[in-house]
Scaffold this active site. Structure first.
Site, PDB file in Angstrom:
ATOM      1  N   CYS A   1      -0.064   3.851   2.729  1.00  0.00           N
ATOM      2  CA  CYS A   1       0.351   3.367   4.058  1.00  0.00           C
ATOM      3  C   CYS A   1       1.799   3.744   4.339  1.00  0.00           C
ATOM      4  O   CYS A   1       2.161   4.062   5.470  1.00  0.00           O
ATOM      5  CB  CYS A   1       0.210   1.850   4.149  1.00  0.00           C
ATOM      6  SG  CYS A   1      -1.474   1.245   3.947  1.00  0.00           S
TER       7      CYS A   1
ATOM      8  N   CYS B   1       0.831  -1.212   0.000  1.00  0.00           N
ATOM      9  CA  CYS B   1       0.000   0.000   0.000  1.00  0.00           C
ATOM     10  C   CYS B   1       0.866   1.263   0.000  1.00  0.00           C
ATOM     11  O   CYS B   1       1.557   1.542   0.982  1.00  0.00           O
ATOM     12  CB  CYS B   1      -0.913  -0.038   1.221  1.00  0.00           C
ATOM     13  SG  CYS B   1      -1.803   1.484   1.549  1.00  0.00           S
TER      14      CYS B   1
END
Length: 166
Positions: A93, A90
């Site tokens: 993230c 991600c």
């Protein structure tokens, strides 16, 4: 520079327990047999050279290992906990994680941060209804008191934590 290299080689030989094979070993040995060896700004005594101290560093951020670890360190925590559900793949993230760690560290232990990789702990992600990453939960006394999904800037994160701390 040479003094630092000499000192490093000598200390390495002390730690490993092997005598140094370098041409500087006899010089270092003689120098450190004197009560104090001071090449300019360095000061080393034999007793200091052999003492190794370790201290436990209490971190405000930790990775969750499994379900019981989550129960113990998050749900049963007396300190408010920010739970960061993330994934290695991600992109957002990878941006939010360091920001969140920085803001949590500024709180000086008033709040801690648990990191949960959703690929490793899908059961926790399902239990806490994580449908997208990054998802951040604010937990106090085992209950979810606030939640957000996506990236936030530092000011928004600080406001999020202040609301959690009270």
């Amino acid at each position: 520079m040479a003094q630092r290299l000499l000192l490093r080689r000598f200390l390495t030989s002390i730690i490993s327990g092997k005598p140094s094979q370098s041409r500087w070993a006899p010089v270092a040995s003689r120098a450190l047999q004197t009560p104090q060896y001071s090449p300019g700004y360095l000061t080393v005594t034999p007793s200091q050279a052999r003492s190794i101290y370790t201290t436990r560093v209490c971190s405000t951020t930790f990775n969750i290992q499994d379900g019981p670890d989550f129960q113990d360190r998050v749900v049963n925590s007396e300190t408010p906990v920010v739970v960061d559900f993330h994934a290695q793949w991600c992109g957002p993230c990878k941006i939010l994680g360091p920001r969140l760690e920085k803001v949590v560290a500024k709180q000086h232990g008033k709040v801690v941060m648990a990191k949960v990789d959703i690929d490793d702990h899908t059961d926790l992600a399902l239990e806490y209804e994580v449908s997208a990453v990054p998802t951040v939960l604010a937990m106090k006394n085992g209950d979810v008191v606030d939640k957000f999904v996506g990236i936030k800037d530092e000011d928004q994160l600080e406001a999020f934590l202040k609301k959690l701390i009270g």
